[in-house]
Design a protein around this motif. Structure first.
Motif, PDB file in Angstrom:
ATOM      1  N   GLU A  34      -4.244 -14.487  -0.050  1.00 60.61           N
ATOM      2  CA  GLU A  34      -5.362 -13.749  -0.523  1.00 60.61           C
ATOM      3  C   GLU A  34      -5.904 -12.238  -0.022  1.00 60.61           C
ATOM      4  OE1 GLU A  34      -8.985 -16.212  -0.530  1.00 60.61           O
ATOM      5  OE2 GLU A  34      -7.943 -17.619  -1.806  1.00 60.61           O
ATOM      6  N   GLN A  35      -5.064 -12.022   1.159  1.00 58.04           N
ATOM      7  CA  GLN A  35      -5.240 -10.682   1.830  1.00 58.04           C
ATOM      8  C   GLN A  35      -4.369  -9.636   0.937  1.00 58.04           C
ATOM      9  OE1 GLN A  35      -3.260 -10.216   5.768  1.00 58.04           O
ATOM     10  NE2 GLN A  35      -2.234 -12.124   5.100  1.00 58.04           N
ATOM     11  N   LEU A  36      -3.413 -10.168   0.139  1.00 56.96           N
ATOM     12  CA  LEU A  36      -2.620  -9.413  -0.671  1.00 56.96           C
ATOM     13  C   LEU A  36      -2.878  -9.337  -2.224  1.00 56.96           C
ATOM     14  CD1 LEU A  36       0.914 -10.780   0.693  1.00 56.96           C
ATOM     15  CD2 LEU A  36      -0.140  -8.747   1.639  1.00 56.96           C
ATOM     16  N   LEU A  37      -3.933 -10.395  -2.601  1.00 49.89           N
ATOM     17  CA  LEU A  37      -4.145 -10.670  -4.053  1.00 49.89           C
ATOM     18  C   LEU A  37      -4.145  -9.435  -4.896  1.00 49.89           C
ATOM     19  CD1 LEU A  37      -4.279 -12.832  -6.024  1.00 49.89           C
ATOM     20  CD2 LEU A  37      -6.823 -13.028  -5.264  1.00 49.89           C
ATOM     21  N   GLN A  38      -5.301  -8.781  -4.326  1.00 52.95           N
ATOM     22  CA  GLN A  38      -5.851  -7.622  -5.069  1.00 52.95           C
ATOM     23  C   GLN A  38      -4.654  -6.541  -5.234  1.00 52.95           C
ATOM     24  OE1 GLN A  38      -8.326  -7.374  -6.820  1.00 52.95           O
ATOM     25  NE2 GLN A  38      -9.185  -9.014  -6.181  1.00 52.95           N
ATOM     26  N   LEU A  39      -3.639  -6.373  -4.382  1.00 55.50           N
ATOM     27  CA  LEU A  39      -2.700  -5.526  -4.638  1.00 55.50           C
ATOM     28  C   LEU A  39      -1.403  -5.806  -5.523  1.00 55.50           C
ATOM     29  CD1 LEU A  39      -2.091  -4.716  -0.487  1.00 55.50           C
ATOM     30  CD2 LEU A  39      -2.826  -3.002  -2.470  1.00 55.50           C
ATOM     31  N   VAL A  40      -1.339  -7.191  -5.556  1.00 54.07           N
ATOM     32  CA  VAL A  40      -0.469  -7.950  -6.526  1.00 54.07           C
ATOM     33  C   VAL A  40      -1.126  -7.735  -7.858  1.00 54.07           C
ATOM     34  CG1 VAL A  40       0.888  -9.879  -7.174  1.00 54.07           C
ATOM     35  CG2 VAL A  40       0.457  -9.373  -4.680  1.00 54.07           C
ATOM     36  N   VAL A  41      -2.441  -7.889  -7.996  1.00 54.72           N
ATOM     37  CA  VAL A  41      -3.096  -7.673  -9.499  1.00 54.72           C
ATOM     38  C   VAL A  41      -3.022  -6.146  -9.936  1.00 54.72           C
ATOM     39  CG1 VAL A  41      -5.490  -7.680 -10.214  1.00 54.72           C
ATOM     40  CG2 VAL A  41      -4.981  -9.584  -8.878  1.00 54.72           C
TER      41      VAL A  41
ATOM     42  N   GLU B 159       0.872  -1.253   0.117  1.00 54.85           N
ATOM     43  CA  GLU B 159      -0.021  -0.090   0.186  1.00 54.85           C
ATOM     44  C   GLU B 159       0.899   1.353  -0.061  1.00 54.85           C
ATOM     45  OE1 GLU B 159      -4.015  -1.661   2.193  1.00 54.85           O
ATOM     46  OE2 GLU B 159      -2.334  -0.711   3.434  1.00 54.85           O
ATOM     47  N   GLU B 160       1.801   1.276   0.846  1.00 54.12           N
ATOM     48  CA  GLU B 160       2.810   2.270   0.786  1.00 54.12           C
ATOM     49  C   GLU B 160       3.630   2.653  -0.391  1.00 54.12           C
ATOM     50  OE1 GLU B 160       6.827   3.701   3.624  1.00 54.12           O
ATOM     51  OE2 GLU B 160       5.877   1.757   3.756  1.00 54.12           O
ATOM     52  N   HIS B 161       3.792   1.468  -1.136  1.00 51.83           N
ATOM     53  CA  HIS B 161       4.569   1.650  -2.373  1.00 51.83           C
ATOM     54  C   HIS B 161       3.688   2.313  -3.475  1.00 51.83           C
ATOM     55  CE1 HIS B 161       6.789  -0.074  -6.074  1.00 51.83           C
ATOM     56  NE2 HIS B 161       5.692  -0.246  -6.633  1.00 51.83           N
ATOM     57  N   PHE B 162       2.023   1.888  -3.521  1.00 53.71           N
ATOM     58  CA  PHE B 162       1.437   2.612  -4.416  1.00 53.71           C
ATOM     59  C   PHE B 162       1.271   4.121  -4.059  1.00 53.71           C
ATOM     60  CE2 PHE B 162      -0.311  -1.781  -4.997  1.00 53.71           C
ATOM     61  CZ  PHE B 162       0.108  -1.867  -6.221  1.00 53.71           C
ATOM     62  N   LYS B 163       1.317   4.325  -2.809  1.00 46.42           N
ATOM     63  CA  LYS B 163       0.839   5.924  -1.923  1.00 46.42           C
ATOM     64  C   LYS B 163       2.037   6.817  -2.518  1.00 46.42           C
ATOM     65  CE  LYS B 163       0.100   8.216   1.949  1.00 46.42           C
ATOM     66  NZ  LYS B 163       0.144   8.020   3.714  1.00 46.42           N
TER      67      LYS B 163
END
Length: 817
Positions: A583-590, A523-527
């Motif tokens: 799966e808690q990380l899945l959408q971020l990896v997508v 999340e920090e990476h995208f922010k």
């Protein structure tokens, strides 16, 4: 507000001050005024500002930055148009400023300007149009940096002039300080000099150094002077370190004198000389190798042991300590397992040094002003008139000692097991030790997995206890470490530990904490990327800002690679049972693999899905809708790194994915072939991606033959071999090649074995380039292929005749391995 050439210097100082104004309008007006000043006038004013002792330091700093920028960006437009007198004046002013400037900060900046001018005054043929600077290099104490600043270009262009000039200067017996500076410059020069450039001068260098060393040893005995001798000893060490095995013929010239110094230089004032000599002996030993050094090794070890025995009597600031610690580590590298016998003597003082606790204090501003940084204190302002102080004396030694512990663990492995527990108990608390980056970086990056490897010999229970002691601290450090360089090393270390420990090394609490931390990192990476994009729209945005933003971006991407490393280690250890946690990380990896993301995001996002397919198949197919289309599209991406990640993914789909992936393997095949056959496929930046495509085609034919017209593709695939860059994928291709040969595949062998000479060439080239190593399982199979041909005389001769000398040697090595 525009200035003319006749404008007062004071007005120019005011202008420089306004260029730093926080007020946007004032700064903008000043920039316009500065841009309107003619180039020659700018140079005159800037030089005057730098030389003016009454000028404020921040104004002088700005002047130095602007002058360097001017010479860097507008050299061709301004400098050639200046009169010869003006050009000479500029050079003279710069040299004079370096010699006379009191502020180290300004002096460094002026040296940077001189370096920039010197760089511009070297023409395309390597001719230097400022030869006076070379002389200055050898006469000035500040010039030692030049060889380092320009390395290795400086060495390549000036090696003949520099070495002869330095040697000549070192022979100036009437001026010891100049001799010492020349020796220091030689150290800087040789440290960054490519070995191939230094070797032709070795004979001359060594003879000069030997003569000077002999003279200075006499001087030491007669007059007690040691300055030049200290520098010469270090020069010898530096030359040996660069020359490596080429120093063997000169070994006997120096070793007796060096041993004599260590044996006899026992007075307190000779401690530094003795330390540097110990360093020199160990560096020469490492350079010439065990065989040459062994006759002296026993005597050298006894000298070191004697010093070590007296270690407890040494004062904390004794310069011999750090030299001794490093020398022991080099002796360990030279002697290998034979060094284990010395550990009981070495480890006590080493652990004592590694355990140094820094002196810290919470001070108000008044107290802080009474304490000097010269006394070894550093301060951090905490606000509210308070500062945090730390006395850094001893921290360098602590850092070195920690590095040496890592060295012993790496070199001795199970031989170090007696000490693993006490080292772990020392190292793990250092995860909270913020005072010295070197300690952190070395300790995190290497010690933890190495210590686990050492501990393995004591069995699983001991190993598990040690890991439990480390694990919580490592995870917490990943969650709290603020420095990105340090953080990336901790993450790398943690990933290595998980790979080493395997399934079961993390409990539910560990997984829960780790999942939250990795989610936060993504999340920090995208922010951070969004914030950087916003800064690019800011009115203050310029080239300098962009440079900073790119540095930040590189740091962020490096952390992303470490997130990928940790996920790789978790997937390879736990397989599909870890998917619910993932799966808690899945959408971020997508999100990482969206076409709009930067190429590095897409590369590492695909790498994570590659691991999901490779280690969690066939369960991985439930996520296929998220990554399959982007992966296939990425086979034709403009970025070779993205193509490589996508091609690797197709390979593991074929090998591990199961029946559900069959249609995608069929669809990917022509795309892979297209990449391989493109005209630019073998250029340097594309070759790794291309080799992954070749390997993927092989895996589809091998594991999913129903997805390919194998008979049609095989001759093409054979013509693409061997792989020379990606060693891991090369082994896969050779395994498949062995399958085909052992099954007497008619297309691979050709009518009447006509393809065998070509196959021989592929095998020989692979072994010669170390794409296949003796420890690889396929190397035995390849050797068997060669032995079978060896039995049929005519065919053997035909096959060997097509090989060059290097390839023939590789075949012999394969047969005898």
């Amino acid at each position: 507000m525009a200035l003319t050439a006749m404008a007062e210097q004071q007005q120019f100082y005011l202008l420089l001050g306004n260029l730093m104004s926080p007020d946007n309008n004032i700064r903008k007006q000043s920039e316009e005024a500065y841009d309107n000043i003619p180039g020659q006038t700018k140079i005159t004013f800037l030089l005057q500002a730098i030389r003016d002792v009454a000028c404020a330091e921040e104004v002088k700093t700005m002047a130095a930055v602007l002058l360097r920028r001017l010479l860097s960006s507008s050299f061709e437009e301004i400098y050639p148009g200046l009169t010869v007198d003006m050009q000479t004046a500029i050079k003279t002013e710069l040299v004079t400023s370096i010699q006379t400037e009191a502020s180290p900060n300004i002096r460094k900046k002026v040296a940077d300007i001189a370096a920039e001018l010197c760089r511009n005054l070297i023409d395309d043929d390597g001719n230097n149009q400022w030869p006076e600077l070379l002389k200055f290099l050898f006469d000035s104490v500040n010039s030692d940096n030049m060889a380092t600043d320009f390395a290795p270009t400086f060495q390549k262009k000036f090696h003949d002039k520099v070495i002869s000039a330095l040697l000549q200067t070192m022979e100036d017996q009437t001026n010891p300080r100049v001799q010492a500076h020349a020796a220091a410059a030689l150290i800087n020069f040789t440290e960054d000099c490519p070995k191939s450039l230094l070797v032709p001068y070795l004979d001359s260098l060594v003879q000069h150094l030997h003569v000077i060393m002999a003279a200075k040893l006499q001087e030491l005995v007669q007059k007690g002077t040691k300055l030049v001798l200290e520098q010469v000893v270090t020069s010898i060490a530096s030359v040996a370190d660069t020359a490596e095995e080429k120093f063997v013929p000169y070994y006997d010239l120096f070793m007796p004198s060096l041993k004599h110094i260590v044996e006899n230089a026992v007075q307190k004032e000779l401690r530094l000389l003795r330390g540097k000599t110990i360093e020199c002996i160990s560096l020469i030993g490492l350079a010439v190798g065990k065989e040459k050094f062994m006759p002296d090794a026993s005597a050298v070890m006894q000298l070191l042991l004697k010093t070590q025995t007296d270690f407890n009597d040494l004062e904390d600031d004794d310069p011999q300590i750090s030299y001794m610690i490093s020398a022991w580590a080099r002796m360990c590298k030279i002697l290998g397992k034979e060094f284990q016998q010395y550990l009981p003597v070495v480890m006590g003082p080493l652990m004592k040094t590694a355990s140094i606790k820094p002196e810290v204090a919470l001070l108000d501003t008044q107290d802080m002003e009474n304490m000097s940084e010269d006394d070894g204190w550093e301060f951090v302002n905490l606000g509210d008139q308070q500062s945090f102080g730390i006395k850094t004396a001893g921290l360098e030694e602590k850092a070195t000692a920690c590095q040496m512990l890592v060295c012993y663990a790496k070199e001795l492995k199970e031989g170090f097991v007696e000490y693993t527990e006490q080292v772990v108990k020392l190292m793990v608390p250092l995860l909270k030790f913020y005072f010295h980056d070197d300690i952190l970086l070395w300790e995190y990056s290497e010690s933890m997995p190495l210590l686990l490897e050492c501990a393995r010999v004591r069995g699983p229970e001991y190993l598990t206890q040690m890991w439990h002691f480390m694990c919580d601290a490592l995870i917490k450090a990943i969650g709290t470490e603020p420095d990105s360089d340090v953080l990336s090393e901790i993450m790398h270390s943690f990933a290595k530990c998980i790979e080493l420990m395997g399934e079961g090394c993390l409990n539910n609490e560990h997984f829960e904490e780790l999942g939250g931390i990795l989610k936060g990192k993504l999340e920090e990476h995208f922010k951070n990327q969004e914030l950087r994009q916003a800064k690019r729209q800011d009115e203050d945005y310029d080239e300098g800002v962009e440079e900073t933003l790119q540095d930040e971006d590189e740091n962020d991407v490096y952390i992303l690679t470490k997130v990928s490393d940790i996920l790789h280690s978790v997937f390879s250890s736990y397989k599909e049972q870890v998917l619910p946690w993932f799966e808690q990380l899945l959408q971020l990896v997508v999100q990482l693999i969206c076409p709009s993301r930067p190429w590095a995001d897409r590369q590492w996002g695909l790498c994570i899905f590659d691991d999901v397919v490779e280690h969690c198949s066939p369960s991985s197919f439930k996520y296929a809708d998220y990554f399959l289309r982007p992966m296939l599209q990425s086979l034709c991406d403009t970025s070779p790194e993205v193509r490589q990640a996508a091609a690797y993914g197709v390979g593991v789909m074929a090998q591990y994915g199961g029946d559900n992936y069959r249609p995608f393997c069929t669809e990917a095949l022509p795309l892979l072939v297209g990449v391989i056959q493109s005209p630019e496929s073998k250029v340097k930046e594309n070759v790794n991606a291309t080799e992954n495509c070749i390997s993927a085609v092989g895996k589809v034919m091998r594991f999913r033959p129903e997805c390919a017209n194998v008979n049609e593709i095989l001759p093409h695939w054979l013509s693409w071999l061997p792989l020379n860059e990606d060693k891991e994928e090369a082994v896969h291709t050779f395994d498949f090649l062995c399958d085909l040969i052992e099954s007497n595949n008619p297309i691979v062998l050709g009518p009447d074995n006509a393809n065998l000479p070509k196959i021989f060439q592929i095998i020989a080239e692979g072994v010669a380039n170390e794409s296949v190593k003796s420890e690889d399982a396929c190397s035995k199979r390849l050797a068997n292929v060669i032995r079978q041909v060896q039995g049929s005389g005519g065919l053997w001769t035909q096959c060997v005749s097509t090989l060059n000398e290097k390839q023939q040697k590789a075949v012999q090595d394969l047969l005898t391995a």
